[in-house]
Scaffold this motif. Structure first.
Motif, PDB file in Angstrom:
ATOM      1  N   LEU A 150       0.925  -1.238   0.052  1.00 23.31           N
ATOM      2  CA  LEU A 150      -0.182   0.087  -0.177  1.00 23.31           C
ATOM      3  C   LEU A 150       0.882   1.381  -0.114  1.00 23.31           C
ATOM      4  O   LEU A 150       1.343   1.799   0.973  1.00 23.31           O
ATOM      5  CB  LEU A 150      -0.784   0.005   1.174  1.00 23.31           C
ATOM      6  N   THR A 151       1.295   1.821  -1.314  1.00 28.01           N
ATOM      7  CA  THR A 151       1.836   3.084  -1.314  1.00 28.01           C
ATOM      8  C   THR A 151       1.219   4.194  -0.502  1.00 28.01           C
ATOM      9  O   THR A 151       0.005   4.386  -0.678  1.00 28.01           O
ATOM     10  CB  THR A 151       1.952   3.520  -2.748  1.00 28.01           C
ATOM     11  N   THR A 152       1.969   4.907   0.311  1.00 25.30           N
ATOM     12  CA  THR A 152       1.447   5.704   1.340  1.00 25.30           C
ATOM     13  C   THR A 152       2.189   6.966   1.201  1.00 25.30           C
ATOM     14  O   THR A 152       3.512   6.823   0.915  1.00 25.30           O
ATOM     15  CB  THR A 152       1.538   5.208   2.721  1.00 25.30           C
ATOM     16  N   TYR A 153       1.561   8.275   0.952  1.00 22.39           N
ATOM     17  CA  TYR A 153       2.412   9.491   1.446  1.00 22.39           C
ATOM     18  C   TYR A 153       1.825  10.226   2.485  1.00 22.39           C
ATOM     19  O   TYR A 153       0.425  10.207   2.633  1.00 22.39           O
ATOM     20  CB  TYR A 153       1.855  10.415   0.183  1.00 22.39           C
ATOM     21  N   GLU A 154       2.745  10.576   3.146  1.00 23.13           N
ATOM     22  CA  GLU A 154       2.231  11.204   4.617  1.00 23.13           C
ATOM     23  C   GLU A 154       3.540  12.212   5.177  1.00 23.13           C
ATOM     24  O   GLU A 154       4.942  11.937   5.009  1.00 23.13           O
ATOM     25  CB  GLU A 154       2.140  10.207   5.723  1.00 23.13           C
ATOM     26  N   TYR A 155       2.921  13.311   5.549  1.00 21.62           N
ATOM     27  CA  TYR A 155       4.068  14.166   6.574  1.00 21.62           C
ATOM     28  C   TYR A 155       3.125  14.778   7.531  1.00 21.62           C
ATOM     29  O   TYR A 155       1.799  14.788   7.624  1.00 21.62           O
ATOM     30  CB  TYR A 155       4.493  15.136   5.275  1.00 21.62           C
ATOM     31  N   GLY A 156       3.786  15.777   8.315  1.00 22.80           N
ATOM     32  CA  GLY A 156       2.790  16.392   9.332  1.00 22.80           C
ATOM     33  C   GLY A 156       3.671  17.389   9.914  1.00 22.80           C
ATOM     34  O   GLY A 156       5.085  17.674   9.778  1.00 22.80           O
ATOM     35  N   PHE A 157       2.837  18.313  10.465  1.00 23.61           N
ATOM     36  CA  PHE A 157       3.546  19.561  11.318  1.00 23.61           C
ATOM     37  C   PHE A 157       3.188  19.146  12.797  1.00 23.61           C
ATOM     38  O   PHE A 157       2.055  19.389  13.187  1.00 23.61           O
ATOM     39  CB  PHE A 157       2.624  20.952  10.919  1.00 23.61           C
ATOM     40  N   PRO A 158       4.167  18.732  13.377  1.00 21.49           N
ATOM     41  CA  PRO A 158       3.947  17.918  14.464  1.00 21.49           C
ATOM     42  C   PRO A 158       3.874  19.014  15.771  1.00 21.49           C
ATOM     43  O   PRO A 158       3.413  18.605  17.098  1.00 21.49           O
ATOM     44  CB  PRO A 158       5.242  17.082  14.980  1.00 21.49           C
ATOM     45  N   ARG A 159       4.085  20.206  15.547  1.00 24.87           N
ATOM     46  CA  ARG A 159       4.263  21.018  16.749  1.00 24.87           C
ATOM     47  C   ARG A 159       3.410  22.352  16.226  1.00 24.87           C
ATOM     48  O   ARG A 159       3.889  23.163  15.365  1.00 24.87           O
ATOM     49  CB  ARG A 159       5.487  21.628  17.365  1.00 24.87           C
ATOM     50  N   MET A 160       2.135  22.779  16.643  1.00 19.90           N
ATOM     51  CA  MET A 160       1.377  23.832  16.248  1.00 19.90           C
ATOM     52  C   MET A 160       1.031  24.408  17.594  1.00 19.90           C
ATOM     53  O   MET A 160      -0.006  23.715  18.371  1.00 19.90           O
ATOM     54  CB  MET A 160       0.270  23.370  15.657  1.00 19.90           C
ATOM     55  N   ASP A 161       1.156  25.479  17.953  1.00 26.07           N
ATOM     56  CA  ASP A 161       0.677  26.204  19.193  1.00 26.07           C
ATOM     57  C   ASP A 161      -0.758  26.642  18.844  1.00 26.07           C
ATOM     58  O   ASP A 161      -1.166  27.219  17.995  1.00 26.07           O
ATOM     59  CB  ASP A 161       1.499  27.576  19.262  1.00 26.07           C
ATOM     60  N   ILE A 162      -1.535  26.308  19.923  1.00 27.46           N
ATOM     61  CA  ILE A 162      -2.990  26.633  19.806  1.00 27.46           C
ATOM     62  C   ILE A 162      -3.375  27.503  21.066  1.00 27.46           C
ATOM     63  O   ILE A 162      -3.071  27.201  22.231  1.00 27.46           O
ATOM     64  CB  ILE A 162      -3.573  25.267  19.881  1.00 27.46           C
ATOM     65  N   THR A 163      -4.217  28.434  20.579  1.00 31.98           N
ATOM     66  CA  THR A 163      -5.086  29.197  21.715  1.00 31.98           C
ATOM     67  C   THR A 163      -6.523  29.020  21.205  1.00 31.98           C
ATOM     68  O   THR A 163      -7.033  28.991  19.923  1.00 31.98           O
ATOM     69  CB  THR A 163      -4.491  30.692  21.776  1.00 31.98           C
ATOM     70  N   GLY A 164      -7.367  29.306  22.107  1.00 29.60           N
ATOM     71  CA  GLY A 164      -8.818  29.290  21.518  1.00 29.60           C
ATOM     72  C   GLY A 164      -9.779  29.085  22.920  1.00 29.60           C
ATOM     73  O   GLY A 164      -9.530  29.322  23.993  1.00 29.60           O
ATOM     74  N   ILE A 165     -10.961  28.611  22.439  1.00 27.15           N
ATOM     75  CA  ILE A 165     -11.996  28.283  23.174  1.00 27.15           C
ATOM     76  C   ILE A 165     -12.748  27.138  23.111  1.00 27.15           C
ATOM     77  O   ILE A 165     -13.021  26.599  21.843  1.00 27.15           O
ATOM     78  CB  ILE A 165     -13.212  29.412  23.095  1.00 27.15           C
ATOM     79  N   VAL A 166     -12.934  26.217  24.130  1.00 34.58           N
ATOM     80  CA  VAL A 166     -13.580  24.995  24.074  1.00 34.58           C
ATOM     81  C   VAL A 166     -14.691  25.280  25.040  1.00 34.58           C
ATOM     82  O   VAL A 166     -14.723  25.878  26.053  1.00 34.58           O
ATOM     83  CB  VAL A 166     -12.947  23.842  24.581  1.00 34.58           C
TER      84      VAL A 166
END
Length: 328
Positions: A150-166
């Motif tokens: 199964l040919t797979t293409y994958e990458y990530g942005f592993p560190r993303m600072d988050i602010t907001g409201i839940v």
């Protein structure tokens, strides 16, 4: 392989390394692909609460896309899920917009904004800013996932600072934390591998307290393969063997919704970096049902890495029935 690998144009992040992905250009949909996927898993803290957030958009070749969101309310062990809403994708500059009844998600090269709302009225409104380099799986952004088929293409942005409201139960919680954005796709030509009935996998994301970022894959077809991609604090990248994940699960429980036996975590050993890590899913029931049965969970990480104690907050994904026969 179902697809001939073709390197992408020179990559500004790692110009000396051949890549099969372009971290910015490939935010756009891929032609002739199935399982074209955009994914965020976030771990967030309020003053007296903890939350996990799942955002997932999947675009299929001949069907409209679908969006899934979830809020893991860790303090009350509730999984607030809203999935399989029909979603539209729009290219905007170098980024995109996804719109559905439960999700509004926009992105460019460095920032994202995601607003989600469940049918029950719980919601989130988050701003994400990318920090640090891309993790390109297998070092190049492409690898054979299941039995070298199964040919797979994958990458990530592993560190993303988050602010907001839940917002849960009508109360707003200002939150901060970290998000992991993952981008993945498979060729249509390899669809028979996914449909074989033998396909299942585990993916574990681990941003560690010493600055390392670890992503563990365990893919099982006829044979299990377990390995780690390690993005070091200095930006270098290592691919490492991992002791078989299927032999190192604990806390098995049975879902009343799917009747599948799922683990509550994994003991992960990476010999080359002297890592022994216990990854614990925060609570049972973080389960989704669109397509494959899946666990999409927030996790707590504790153990040693290069002989030093480390901690972390991450995510664990299980796709397909792990076929655990014994409850323990």
């Amino acid at each position: 392989m179902g697809t001939n690998f073709q390197a992408k144009p020179d990559n500004i992040e790692r110009p000396n390394r051949p890549m099969f992905i372009d971290p910015i250009g490939d935010l756009q949909p891929q032609v002739g692909m199935m399982g074209d996927s955009w994914f965020i898993c976030a771990t967030l803290e309020a003053e007296d609460r903890e939350f996990g957030i799942l955002v997932h958009y999947i675009k299929k070749p001949t069907l409209s896309g679908t969006s899934t969101i979830a809020i893991a309310d860790i303090s009350t062990s509730r999984y607030l899920l809203d999935e399989a809403k029909e979603a539209d994708y729009e290219t905007v500059g170098q980024g995109f917009k996804v719109s559905s009844d439960n999700l509004k998600w926009s992105a460019d090269a460095t920032t994202m904004a995601a607003q989600g709302k469940t049918d029950a009225g719980d919601s989130f409104d988050l701003k994400l800013k990318r920090q640090g380099p891309t993790i390109a799986y297998n070092g190049t952004g492409s690898f054979p996932l299941i039995d070298n088929k199964l040919t797979t293409y994958e990458y990530g942005f592993p560190r993303m600072d988050i602010t907001g409201i839940v917002t849960v139960d009508g109360k707003n919680y200002p939150v901060t934390g970290n998000g992991w954005f993952d981008r993945q796709w498979f060729p249509v030509a390899d669809a028979s591998t996914l449909a074989s009935g033998d396909t299942r996998w585990i993916w574990i994301s681990m941003p560690l307290s010493k600055g390392e970022v670890v992503a563990v894959w365990s893919a099982t077809g006829k044979q299990e393969h377990s390995w780690a991609d390690i993005l070091h604090a200095d930006g270098s990248h290592t691919i490492a063997d991992v002791d078989p994940i299927s032999e190192n699960m604990f806390g098995i429980w049975t879902s009343s919704k799917s009747n599948i036996n799922w683990p509550s975590g994994w003991n992960v050993t990476i010999p080359s970096v002297n890592a022994k890590l216990k990854i614990t899913i925060d609570f049972q029931g973080q389960e989704t049902f669109e397509g494959f049965h899946r666990i999409e969970s927030v996790t707590h990480i504790q153990g040693t890495y290069n002989g030093e104690e480390v901690t972390g907050r991450g995510c664990g994904e299980i796709v397909g029935d792990p076929q655990i026969k014994e409850i323990y």
